[in-house]
Each structure stands twice: as C-alpha cells, then as structure tokens.
Scaffold this motif. Structure first.
Motif, PDB file in Angstrom:
ATOM      1  N   ILE A  58     -12.307 -34.197  13.124  1.00  0.00           N
ATOM      2  CA  ILE A  58     -11.092 -34.949  12.801  1.00  0.00           C
ATOM      3  C   ILE A  58     -10.279 -34.213  11.746  1.00  0.00           C
ATOM      4  CG2 ILE A  58     -10.166 -37.100  11.856  1.00  0.00           C
ATOM      5  CD1 ILE A  58     -12.577 -38.537  13.046  1.00  0.00           C
ATOM      6  N   ALA A  59     -10.962 -33.672  10.737  1.00  0.00           N
ATOM      7  CA  ALA A  59     -10.253 -32.931   9.685  1.00  0.00           C
ATOM      8  C   ALA A  59      -9.523 -31.726  10.272  1.00  0.00           C
ATOM      9  CB  ALA A  59     -11.237 -32.476   8.608  1.00  0.00           C
ATOM     10  N   ALA A  60     -10.171 -31.009  11.187  1.00  0.00           N
ATOM     11  CA  ALA A  60      -9.541 -29.863  11.841  1.00  0.00           C
ATOM     12  C   ALA A  60      -8.341 -30.311  12.666  1.00  0.00           C
ATOM     13  CB  ALA A  60     -10.551 -29.134  12.720  1.00  0.00           C
ATOM     14  N   SER A  61      -8.456 -31.467  13.312  1.00  0.00           N
ATOM     15  CA  SER A  61      -7.348 -31.994  14.110  1.00  0.00           C
ATOM     16  C   SER A  61      -6.166 -32.366  13.232  1.00  0.00           C
ATOM     17  CB  SER A  61      -7.814 -33.214  14.915  1.00  0.00           C
ATOM     18  OG  SER A  61      -8.869 -32.874  15.799  1.00  0.00           O
ATOM     19  N   ILE A  62      -6.457 -32.934  12.059  1.00  0.00           N
ATOM     20  CA  ILE A  62      -5.381 -33.259  11.110  1.00  0.00           C
ATOM     21  C   ILE A  62      -4.690 -31.974  10.656  1.00  0.00           C
ATOM     22  CG2 ILE A  62      -4.881 -34.188   8.812  1.00  0.00           C
ATOM     23  CD1 ILE A  62      -5.519 -36.349  10.834  1.00  0.00           C
ATOM     24  N   SER A  63      -5.487 -30.967  10.362  1.00  0.00           N
ATOM     25  CA  SER A  63      -4.933 -29.659   9.979  1.00  0.00           C
ATOM     26  C   SER A  63      -4.034 -29.105  11.080  1.00  0.00           C
ATOM     27  CB  SER A  63      -6.081 -28.687   9.681  1.00  0.00           C
ATOM     28  OG  SER A  63      -5.609 -27.386   9.452  1.00  0.00           O
ATOM     29  N   LEU A  64      -4.466 -29.273  12.334  1.00  0.00           N
ATOM     30  CA  LEU A  64      -3.673 -28.813  13.475  1.00  0.00           C
ATOM     31  C   LEU A  64      -2.343 -29.553  13.546  1.00  0.00           C
ATOM     32  CD1 LEU A  64      -3.274 -27.335  16.203  1.00  0.00           C
ATOM     33  CD2 LEU A  64      -4.571 -29.202  17.266  1.00  0.00           C
ATOM     34  N   LEU A  65      -2.386 -30.870  13.376  1.00  0.00           N
ATOM     35  CA  LEU A  65      -1.171 -31.667  13.443  1.00  0.00           C
ATOM     36  C   LEU A  65      -0.189 -31.322  12.323  1.00  0.00           C
ATOM     37  CD1 LEU A  65      -2.693 -35.149  14.354  1.00  0.00           C
ATOM     38  CD2 LEU A  65      -1.389 -33.627  15.853  1.00  0.00           C
ATOM     39  N   LEU A  66      -0.737 -30.926  11.173  1.00  0.00           N
ATOM     40  CA  LEU A  66       0.117 -30.544  10.046  1.00  0.00           C
ATOM     41  C   LEU A  66       0.707 -29.146  10.214  1.00  0.00           C
ATOM     42  CD1 LEU A  66      -1.990 -31.969   7.071  1.00  0.00           C
ATOM     43  CD2 LEU A  66       0.177 -32.854   7.945  1.00  0.00           C
ATOM     44  N   GLY A  67       0.101 -28.363  11.118  1.00  0.00           N
ATOM     45  CA  GLY A  67       0.641 -27.037  11.392  1.00  0.00           C
ATOM     46  C   GLY A  67      -0.294 -25.902  11.048  1.00  0.00           C
ATOM     47  N   SER A  68      -1.428 -25.829  11.734  1.00  0.00           N
ATOM     48  CA  SER A  68      -2.378 -24.745  11.504  1.00  0.00           C
ATOM     49  C   SER A  68      -1.895 -23.474  12.188  1.00  0.00           C
ATOM     50  CB  SER A  68      -3.757 -25.121  12.048  1.00  0.00           C
ATOM     51  OG  SER A  68      -4.617 -24.012  12.051  1.00  0.00           O
ATOM     52  N   VAL A  69      -2.023 -22.356  11.494  1.00  0.00           N
ATOM     53  CA  VAL A  69      -1.604 -21.069  12.062  1.00  0.00           C
ATOM     54  C   VAL A  69      -2.513 -20.640  13.212  1.00  0.00           C
ATOM     55  CG1 VAL A  69      -0.540 -20.290   9.919  1.00  0.00           C
ATOM     56  CG2 VAL A  69      -2.951 -19.781  10.344  1.00  0.00           C
TER      57      VAL A  69
END
Length: 200
Positions: free
Chosen positions: A83-94
């Motif tokens: 879930i944390a990785a998914s949140i990071s993705l939604l915020l704009g992970s490179v």
C-alpha cells in the motif's frame, strides 16, 4: 526485549489491525515519495563508489518490519509495504508501476523472519533479519531489472550488501526503536506489544 511469544493468533485479523496497516502505509507512502528525491539527489554525490547508494535503502523498508512488529499478523509487512508503494506511485514515483512490485518484494522479504518464527518472535534479531531480507529481496530485483549488465563483484554484490546493512540498521533496529518509543504513549495498548509492556 528478547524474543517473546505473541499474545494473539497471527492469523486473526481485526479491524484495528487493518486500519493500523493502512495508516502506516499512507504515512510511509508519503515518506517514500519524498525519499525518492533524496535518492536521486544523493546519487551523484555517491558516484565515487556507485554501489554505496544501497546504504540509502533502509528508509523504504521500514514498514516491512514495523507492521509485523506492531500488528503481528500474517501478511502485515507485505500489505503495508504494498500500500505504501502504491501511495508513492500515486504521488508520482519516478519508477512507475514497478515500484508496486518492489513493495511486494520488500514486504515479503521483511515478513520471512517473522514467518520463520511462526509469528512468535519479535526481538531485535528477528527485526534485524527482517530489514536485511527486505533489502535483499528489493535489491535482487534491482540488479536483475535495472542493472543487468553491471559487474557482479564490482557493483551488484556490494550494492546488495550495502542495502542489507542499511535495511538491518534503519528498518530493523529503527523499527524496534519506533515501537519502543511508542510504548509509553499507550497507542499500542490494543496490540500484543502494548499488552506485553503492561505485564512487565
């Protein structure tokens, strides 16, 4: 505190367990997103020894150890990291969608020592192993997906080793320190860790 048995069955999830994992995941998802910039920013400074950037890995691995230490349920580390990785993705992970796969691997690696102890051991050795294995799983993916042509001994092995050291210290011991810091506040009283404190 030495390894000690959990006070509740590891397979019985409660609403508070799910909510706690979700809250941890959202908080660390934001941390992950911010840490992405730290990684990219410090990479040039570590160019004198490129594998050394693995030492920055530990921050991304904290939920893989912290969630099992607090919630003590099967899959807590995997769920929280994913879930944390998914949140990071939604915020704009490179790194795009691949960051979610990374999160799953990190959670799985972090979970293994707790599973090996049948979710009855939550001491520093288990936390250290969780952080180190979370880093191993994540960086093994890295060297296969991102650095396949890099030299094994000059880059891949030291990169994984630096990351495992970071995982053990930052995610492993760091998570134990976070749990210890939270105990006096009473926020963990609904969890086995808090009830253990009350019995001491």
């Amino acid at each position: 505190m030495p390894d000690s048995p959990a006070l509740a069955g590891p397979g019985r999830w409660r609403t508070v367990d799910i909510l706690t994992c979700a809250v941890l995941a959202v908080a660390f998802g934001v941390v992950f997103w911010a840490w992405n910039f730290v990684w990219v920013g410090l990479e040039p400074a570590l160019a004198f020894l490129p594998p050394l950037k693995g030492i920055l890995y530990g921050v991304w691995l904290i939920p893989a150890v912290l969630a099992p230490l607090i919630v003590r349920r099967v899959g807590a580390g995997i769920l929280t990291e994913a879930i944390a990785a998914s949140i990071s993705l939604l915020l704009g992970s490179v790194w795009g969608i691949f960051i979610v796969y990374q999160g799953l691997l990190q959670g799985l690696g972090g979970e293994l020592p707790f599973a090996a102890g049948r979710y009855r051991r939550f001491g520093a050795p288990t936390a250290l192993a969780g952080g180190a294995l979370a880093a191993f799983a994540a960086t093994l993916y890295d060297v296969i997906a991102y650095y396949p042509t890099f030299d094994l001994w000059a880059y891949k092995v030291p990169y994984i080793a630096f990351a495992m050291l970071s995982g053990a210290i930052v995610a492993g011991l760091g998570s134990k320190a976070l749990v210890k810091a939270m105990l006096p506040t009473g926020v963990l009283d609904r969890f086995p860790a808090g009830r253990e404190r009350a019995r001491i």
